[in-house]
Design a protein around this motif. Structure first.
Motif, short mmCIF file in Angstrom:
data_model
loop_
_atom_site.label_atom_id
_atom_site.label_comp_id
_atom_site.label_asym_id
_atom_site.label_seq_id
_atom_site.Cartn_x
_atom_site.Cartn_y
_atom_site.Cartn_z
N GLY A 190 5.26 -18.38 -5.03
CA GLY A 190 5.59 -19.80 -4.95
C GLY A 190 4.35 -20.67 -5.10
O GLY A 190 4.37 -21.68 -5.81
N ARG A 225 13.47 -32.06 -7.77
CA ARG A 225 14.12 -31.04 -6.96
C ARG A 225 14.11 -29.68 -7.66
O ARG A 225 13.92 -29.58 -8.86
CB ARG A 225 15.55 -31.43 -6.63
CG ARG A 225 16.46 -31.49 -7.84
CD ARG A 225 17.86 -31.89 -7.44
NE ARG A 225 18.67 -32.05 -8.64
CZ ARG A 225 19.95 -31.78 -8.71
NH1 ARG A 225 20.58 -31.34 -7.64
NH2 ARG A 225 20.62 -31.96 -9.81
N VAL A 226 14.35 -28.67 -6.85
CA VAL A 226 14.52 -27.30 -7.34
C VAL A 226 15.98 -27.15 -7.76
O VAL A 226 16.89 -27.51 -7.03
CB VAL A 226 14.20 -26.28 -6.22
CG1 VAL A 226 14.46 -24.86 -6.70
CG2 VAL A 226 12.77 -26.44 -5.73
N VAL A 244 16.37 -20.66 -8.79
CA VAL A 244 15.31 -19.68 -8.61
C VAL A 244 15.90 -18.30 -8.89
O VAL A 244 16.99 -17.97 -8.41
CB VAL A 244 14.76 -19.73 -7.16
CG1 VAL A 244 13.86 -18.55 -6.87
CG2 VAL A 244 14.04 -21.05 -6.91
N SER A 246 11.33 -19.37 -1.42
CA SER A 246 12.29 -20.45 -1.16
C SER A 246 11.89 -21.30 0.04
O SER A 246 12.06 -22.52 0.03
CB SER A 246 13.69 -19.87 -0.95
OG SER A 246 14.14 -19.24 -2.13
N PHE A 260 9.20 -23.76 -1.04
CA PHE A 260 9.75 -24.88 -1.80
C PHE A 260 10.47 -25.86 -0.88
O PHE A 260 10.37 -27.08 -1.04
CB PHE A 260 10.71 -24.39 -2.88
CG PHE A 260 10.04 -23.66 -4.04
CD1 PHE A 260 8.67 -23.60 -4.18
CD2 PHE A 260 10.81 -23.03 -4.99
CE1 PHE A 260 8.07 -22.95 -5.25
CE2 PHE A 260 10.23 -22.37 -6.07
CZ PHE A 260 8.86 -22.33 -6.19
N TRP A 275 9.55 -29.82 -0.83
CA TRP A 275 10.52 -30.82 -1.32
C TRP A 275 11.61 -31.14 -0.30
O TRP A 275 12.50 -31.94 -0.60
CB TRP A 275 11.13 -30.38 -2.65
CG TRP A 275 10.18 -30.52 -3.78
CD1 TRP A 275 9.78 -31.68 -4.38
CD2 TRP A 275 9.47 -29.48 -4.46
NE1 TRP A 275 8.87 -31.43 -5.38
CE2 TRP A 275 8.67 -30.07 -5.45
CE3 TRP A 275 9.46 -28.10 -4.32
CZ2 TRP A 275 7.85 -29.34 -6.29
CZ3 TRP A 275 8.64 -27.37 -5.16
CH2 TRP A 275 7.84 -27.98 -6.14
N GLY A 316 14.53 -29.09 -1.99
CA GLY A 316 13.71 -27.89 -2.15
C GLY A 316 14.50 -26.60 -2.24
O GLY A 316 13.93 -25.55 -2.50
N GLY A 353 17.62 -24.77 -4.13
CA GLY A 353 18.57 -24.80 -5.23
C GLY A 353 19.44 -23.56 -5.20
O GLY A 353 19.49 -22.85 -4.20
N ARG A 381 20.26 -19.67 -6.31
CA ARG A 381 19.27 -18.60 -6.35
C ARG A 381 19.92 -17.25 -6.55
O ARG A 381 21.04 -17.01 -6.10
CB ARG A 381 18.48 -18.60 -5.04
CG ARG A 381 17.34 -17.62 -5.02
CD ARG A 381 16.63 -17.63 -3.71
NE ARG A 381 17.24 -16.65 -2.81
CZ ARG A 381 16.75 -16.32 -1.63
NH1 ARG A 381 15.69 -16.92 -1.16
NH2 ARG A 381 17.35 -15.42 -0.89
N ALA A 427 11.85 -20.14 -12.30
CA ALA A 427 12.60 -21.24 -11.69
C ALA A 427 12.82 -22.38 -12.67
O ALA A 427 12.11 -22.52 -13.67
CB ALA A 427 11.85 -21.77 -10.46
N PHE A 472 13.37 -26.64 -12.46
CA PHE A 472 13.20 -27.83 -11.62
C PHE A 472 13.71 -29.05 -12.38
O PHE A 472 13.68 -29.07 -13.62
CB PHE A 472 11.72 -28.07 -11.29
CG PHE A 472 11.06 -26.92 -10.56
CD1 PHE A 472 10.99 -26.92 -9.19
CD2 PHE A 472 10.51 -25.86 -11.26
CE1 PHE A 472 10.37 -25.88 -8.52
CE2 PHE A 472 9.89 -24.81 -10.60
CZ PHE A 472 9.83 -24.81 -9.22
#
Length: 155
Positions: free
Chosen positions: A72, A91-92, A95, A116, A119, A123, A128, A130, A132, A150, A152
Motif C-alpha cells: 500500500g 476515493r478507492v 483493490v 486496505s 487506504f 482516505w 478509503g 472500495g 475488493r 487498484a 481509484f
C-alpha cells in the motif's frame, strides 16, 4: 478538523519507499477519464529492496499483513511521485490483492487488510474502502508475498 488525505498520511509518521519502475512491458499507472488504474505493485522497502517470502512457508500471517501494508505504501508512492499529492485521489474504487502462499493457507483477506487498512486511514472509511478481491497464488514475481493492483477515482 477534516484533514486532507496527504495531511492524514503525514500524521501517520510513515515513509514512502521509492516508486518502482516497470520491470516489464507495462505502464505503472494509466488514467482514463476520472479513473486511475495502478498496475500490480509489490512490497518495496525504503532502500528499494523487496520483501521476499511465501506465507505459510517462510513467513507468518502477521508478516504477510505487514508486507501488504508495505505494498500500500508503495502504491501511495506511485501516486505522489506521478501526481504530486494524495489529495488528487477522491476515493478507492477497487483493490485486487494476490497472496503468495502455501496451498493450505486460507486467510487471504486478512493479509490484504494490511493494504486496505492503510487506504482507510488515508482516505477515511467512506472513501478509503472500495470493492475488493483477495486471492491466493502458487507464486508471485521474485517470490514477493503480496501483489496488489487498484483503481481509484480522481478529482
Amino acid at each position: 478538523m477534516n484533514l486532507l488525505p496527504q495531511e492524514k498520511f503525514e500524521t501517520l509518521g510513515l515513509s514512502l519507499p521509492p516508486a518502482p519502475q516497470p520491470l516489464g512491458i507495462y505502464k505503472p499507472y494509466l488514467v482514463d477519464g476520472k479513473y486511475l488504474y495502478l498496475s500490480g505493485h509489490g512490497p518495496v522497502r525504503d532502500d528499494k529492496s523487496l520483501i521476499i517470502g511465501r506465507i505459510g512457508d517462510d513467513m507468518d500471517i502477521e508478516e504477510g499483513k505487514l508486507a501488504a501494508r508495505q505494498v500500500g505504501l508503495t502504491m501511495l508512492s506511485t501516486i505522489v511521485t506521478n501526481f504530486g499529492s494524495l489529495n488528487k485521489v477522491k476515493r478507492v474504487i477497487k483493490v485486487l490483492g494476490m497472496v503468495n502462499c502455501s496451498g493450505d493457507f486460507l486467510r487471504h483477506p486478512y493479509v490484504i487488510n494490511g493494504c486496505s487498512e492503510l487506504f482507510a486511514e488515508v482516505w477515511g472509511q467512506e472513501n478509503g474502502i472500495g470493492v475488493r478481491s483477495a486471492v491466493g497464488m502458487g507464486s508471485l514475481p521474485d517470490n514477493i508475498p503480496v501483489e496488489v493492483e487498484a483503481v481509484f477515482e480522481l478529482f
